[in-house]
Design an enzyme around this catalytic site. Structure first.
Site, PDB file in Angstrom:
ATOM      1  N   HIS A   1     -70.267 -47.755 -21.608  1.00 47.11           N
ATOM      2  CA  HIS A   1     -71.357 -46.900 -22.098  1.00 47.11           C
ATOM      3  C   HIS A   1     -72.682 -47.532 -21.689  1.00 47.11           C
ATOM      4  O   HIS A   1     -73.045 -48.611 -22.157  1.00 47.11           O
ATOM      5  CB  HIS A   1     -71.269 -46.771 -23.626  1.00 47.11           C
ATOM      6  CG  HIS A   1     -72.221 -45.782 -24.212  1.00 47.11           C
ATOM      7  ND1 HIS A   1     -71.813 -44.603 -24.794  1.00 47.11           N
ATOM      8  CD2 HIS A   1     -73.574 -45.794 -24.325  1.00 47.11           C
ATOM      9  CE1 HIS A   1     -72.864 -43.934 -25.244  1.00 47.11           C
ATOM     10  NE2 HIS A   1     -73.953 -44.647 -24.965  1.00 47.11           N
TER      11      HIS A   1
ATOM     12  N   HIS B   1     -76.918 -46.567 -19.812  1.00 41.72           N
ATOM     13  CA  HIS B   1     -77.938 -45.595 -19.403  1.00 41.72           C
ATOM     14  C   HIS B   1     -78.697 -46.161 -18.202  1.00 41.72           C
ATOM     15  O   HIS B   1     -79.716 -46.834 -18.358  1.00 41.72           O
ATOM     16  CB  HIS B   1     -78.898 -45.295 -20.553  1.00 41.72           C
ATOM     17  CG  HIS B   1     -78.264 -44.591 -21.708  1.00 41.72           C
ATOM     18  ND1 HIS B   1     -78.307 -43.219 -21.857  1.00 41.72           N
ATOM     19  CD2 HIS B   1     -77.530 -45.067 -22.748  1.00 41.72           C
ATOM     20  CE1 HIS B   1     -77.638 -42.878 -22.960  1.00 41.72           C
ATOM     21  NE2 HIS B   1     -77.160 -43.987 -23.511  1.00 41.72           N
TER      22      HIS B   1
ATOM     23  N   GLN C   1     -79.543 -35.380 -23.823  1.00 45.25           N
ATOM     24  CA  GLN C   1     -80.201 -36.284 -24.770  1.00 45.25           C
ATOM     25  C   GLN C   1     -80.853 -35.552 -25.934  1.00 45.25           C
ATOM     26  O   GLN C   1     -80.774 -35.997 -27.084  1.00 45.25           O
ATOM     27  CB  GLN C   1     -81.260 -37.115 -24.036  1.00 45.25           C
ATOM     28  CG  GLN C   1     -82.139 -37.986 -24.915  1.00 45.25           C
ATOM     29  CD  GLN C   1     -81.407 -39.158 -25.502  1.00 45.25           C
ATOM     30  OE1 GLN C   1     -81.195 -40.172 -24.875  1.00 45.25           O
ATOM     31  NE2 GLN C   1     -80.997 -39.037 -26.774  1.00 45.25           N
TER      32      GLN C   1
ATOM     33  N   TRP D   1     -85.098 -48.154 -26.184  1.00 47.24           N
ATOM     34  CA  TRP D   1     -84.216 -48.449 -27.308  1.00 47.24           C
ATOM     35  C   TRP D   1     -83.915 -49.933 -27.458  1.00 47.24           C
ATOM     36  O   TRP D   1     -83.483 -50.368 -28.505  1.00 47.24           O
ATOM     37  CB  TRP D   1     -82.896 -47.688 -27.144  1.00 47.24           C
ATOM     38  CG  TRP D   1     -83.078 -46.207 -27.222  1.00 47.24           C
ATOM     39  CD1 TRP D   1     -83.131 -45.427 -28.347  1.00 47.24           C
ATOM     40  CD2 TRP D   1     -83.265 -45.313 -26.125  1.00 47.24           C
ATOM     41  NE1 TRP D   1     -83.323 -44.114 -28.020  1.00 47.24           N
ATOM     42  CE2 TRP D   1     -83.406 -44.000 -26.661  1.00 47.24           C
ATOM     43  CE3 TRP D   1     -83.308 -45.470 -24.732  1.00 47.24           C
ATOM     44  CZ2 TRP D   1     -83.590 -42.881 -25.853  1.00 47.24           C
ATOM     45  CZ3 TRP D   1     -83.501 -44.355 -23.935  1.00 47.24           C
ATOM     46  CH2 TRP D   1     -83.642 -43.075 -24.498  1.00 47.24           C
TER      47      TRP D   1
ATOM     48  N   HIS E   1     -72.072 -39.096 -27.293  1.00 41.71           N
ATOM     49  CA  HIS E   1     -72.719 -39.880 -28.338  1.00 41.71           C
ATOM     50  C   HIS E   1     -72.340 -39.195 -29.653  1.00 41.71           C
ATOM     51  O   HIS E   1     -72.692 -38.026 -29.863  1.00 41.71           O
ATOM     52  CB  HIS E   1     -74.237 -39.848 -28.173  1.00 41.71           C
ATOM     53  CG  HIS E   1     -74.766 -40.693 -27.058  1.00 41.71           C
ATOM     54  ND1 HIS E   1     -74.354 -40.539 -25.750  1.00 41.71           N
ATOM     55  CD2 HIS E   1     -75.699 -41.691 -27.067  1.00 41.71           C
ATOM     56  CE1 HIS E   1     -75.016 -41.414 -24.998  1.00 41.71           C
ATOM     57  NE2 HIS E   1     -75.839 -42.117 -25.766  1.00 41.71           N
TER      58      HIS E   1
ATOM     59  N   ASP F   1     -74.889 -50.363 -23.117  1.00 43.11           N
ATOM     60  CA  ASP F   1     -75.828 -49.322 -23.532  1.00 43.11           C
ATOM     61  C   ASP F   1     -77.158 -49.367 -22.786  1.00 43.11           C
ATOM     62  O   ASP F   1     -77.506 -48.421 -22.097  1.00 43.11           O
ATOM     63  CB  ASP F   1     -76.050 -49.362 -25.039  1.00 43.11           C
ATOM     64  CG  ASP F   1     -76.533 -48.017 -25.599  1.00 43.11           C
ATOM     65  OD1 ASP F   1     -76.499 -47.018 -24.861  1.00 43.11           O
ATOM     66  OD2 ASP F   1     -76.945 -47.967 -26.768  1.00 43.11           O
TER      67      ASP F   1
ATOM     68  N   GLU G   1     -74.280 -41.341 -34.175  1.00 47.40           N
ATOM     69  CA  GLU G   1     -75.092 -42.558 -34.042  1.00 47.40           C
ATOM     70  C   GLU G   1     -76.237 -42.497 -35.047  1.00 47.40           C
ATOM     71  O   GLU G   1     -77.388 -42.218 -34.720  1.00 47.40           O
ATOM     72  CB  GLU G   1     -75.633 -42.710 -32.616  1.00 47.40           C
ATOM     73  CG  GLU G   1     -76.297 -44.067 -32.403  1.00 47.40           C
ATOM     74  CD  GLU G   1     -76.965 -44.204 -31.056  1.00 47.40           C
ATOM     75  OE1 GLU G   1     -77.452 -45.312 -30.763  1.00 47.40           O
ATOM     76  OE2 GLU G   1     -77.020 -43.224 -30.292  1.00 47.40           O
TER      77      GLU G   1
END
Length: 410
Positions: free
Chosen positions: A50, A52, A142, A305, A200, A299, A203
């Protein structure tokens, strides 16, 4: 190639012979081109289940540290990024991960940036890096599928333009009804285009966020067992134990792989409360008791983030061990499966592992055993992909036929 004095995960010291792209012999083998592993651990490479790539190295500060501010900041900057910037940042991230021993990367790409420039950039990264890493792209809405008119169709378009998996984010839809609807739509696309589902899911710290149960039901209803991944599921740490006891057997029956992301959720979760703070990690030990397949994701690297990140999956595993207290002797030794064999099962990789006839994908480490691998989190001495050395010492990667030093930032 002959790798001599290699210590396997079961403790045996063996020679490993590689012919072409395959392992041809394990044991008392002979060969000419010799690498001496010096009785150090030799293991299969890591997975990052996982990530991005589209937001890597955007390095925008998140003042509150919350998931929601991160999303707002990302909405502001994604339109300003050029394809070249996204490509350059993502290439740097992939090279870092490869240098640290990761050969399989599943990345989410935001397709609510409606021009699909992010998808185009990451598709080019996938193609250009194919000799050193296997990359899967999840089309990730997203902002949600039903939060803005046309997001459902842009998700479909992203699949048609080459994304590998169907993404979703039901807890970010405006209502629970829309969240359920988004899951059903994701499975419609998955069935129509024969794609895996990679979402996702839950979360949040909100104990009332329970979309994992809907995901499990739709997986079974659509006979999609073994083809669904649920990322994060941080709400699970806030669920009542009786509810977890009821739902986890169904998650196991559905063959869903749950992917905690301990680096990021350790800092995103619990932001709205005082002390004690929740851990921000789906409970790994509890899931494994119910035979739920669990794998780990990195991630983010230096994005809205998460301000840190090196691409090292051992760091991810190290934090997971601490957060879920996986420090018993057997727990520590078996924890390596969270970034190797469990991930291979979720990805459905064939010929994974150090066996005769399998692809010669290997890491020659500096560690005496799994404990030292976890203690020091060092990069491998050699990363071998299909019989070819592609990275050395965490510093050098073979790219486009030439050795180059790995950059820590673009």
């Amino acid at each position: 190639m002959l790798i001599k004095n290699a210590k396997l995960l079961d403790g045996r010291i063996v020679n490993i012979k590689v012919e072409g792209e395959r392992i041809s012999c394990i044991g008392d083998c002979r060969g000419d081109e010799v690498i001496d592993a010096e009785n150090k651990l030799v293991i299969p490479p890591y997975f990052n289940m996982h990530f991005h790539l589209d937001s890597a190295f955007t390095s925008v500060m998140n003042i509150s540290g919350t998931l929601w501010e991160g999303i707002r900041v990302w909405q502001e900057i994604r339109g300003k990024l050029t394809e070249d910037e996204v490509y350059r940042n993502a290439i740097t991230a992939v090279k870092l991960m490869v240098a640290y021993g990761t050969l399989w990367i599943r990345t989410h790409v935001d397709v609510t940036e409606k021009s699909l420039k992010l998808l185009r950039a990451i598709k080019k990264v996938k193609e250009d890096m194919k000799d050193v890493a296997e990359i899967q792209i999840t089309a990730f809405p997203q902002d949600g599928i039903y939060t803005d008119k046309g997001n459902d169709e842009i998700l479909r378009k992203a699949i048609e333009e080459g994304a590998d998996n169907v993404g979703l984010i039901p807890h970010n839809e405006i209502t629970r009804e829309d969240g359920v609807k988004s899951i059903k739509f994701a499975f419609e696309l998955a069935r129509e285009y024969n794609k895996d589902v990679d979402g996702h899911i839950d979360e949040t710290d909100d104990p009332n966020s329970r979309f994992l149960e809907v995901l499990a039901k739709e997986t079974i209803n659509n006979s999609w067992e073994g083809r669904v991944t649920a990322g994060h599921v941080t709400a699970m740490h806030s669920w009542d134990p009786a509810y977890r006891f009821r739902i986890l057997p169904t998650v196991s029956r559905a063959g869903i792989t749950v992917v905690p992301n301990p680096l990021i959720n350790a800092v995103l979760q619990g932001r709205l409360e005082g002390y004690p703070k929740r851990r921000g990690n789906a409970p790994i030990k509890e899931m494994m008791k119910f035979n739920v397949n669990v794998a780990l994701g990195h991630d983010c690297i230096m994005d809205p983030w998460y301000p840190l990140g090196s691409g090292n999956m051992l760091q991810v595993l190290f934090v997971a061990i601490h957060m879920d207290q996986l420090t018993g002797a057997e727990e520590l030794l078996n924890s390596i499966n969270l970034i190797t064999f469990n991930s291979a099962k979720a990805w459905r990789v064939k010929n994974y592992g150090i066996k005769e006839g399998n692809d010669a994908n290997l890491l020659i480490t500096n560690a005496d055993d799994v404990i030292d691998l976890l203690r020091f989190m060092e990069p491998p001495k050699f990363v071998i992909k299909k019989g070819k050395i592609i990275a050395k010492d965490g510093k050098y990667v073979l790219f486009n036929g030439k050795w180059e030093e790995v950059k820590r930032k673009p």
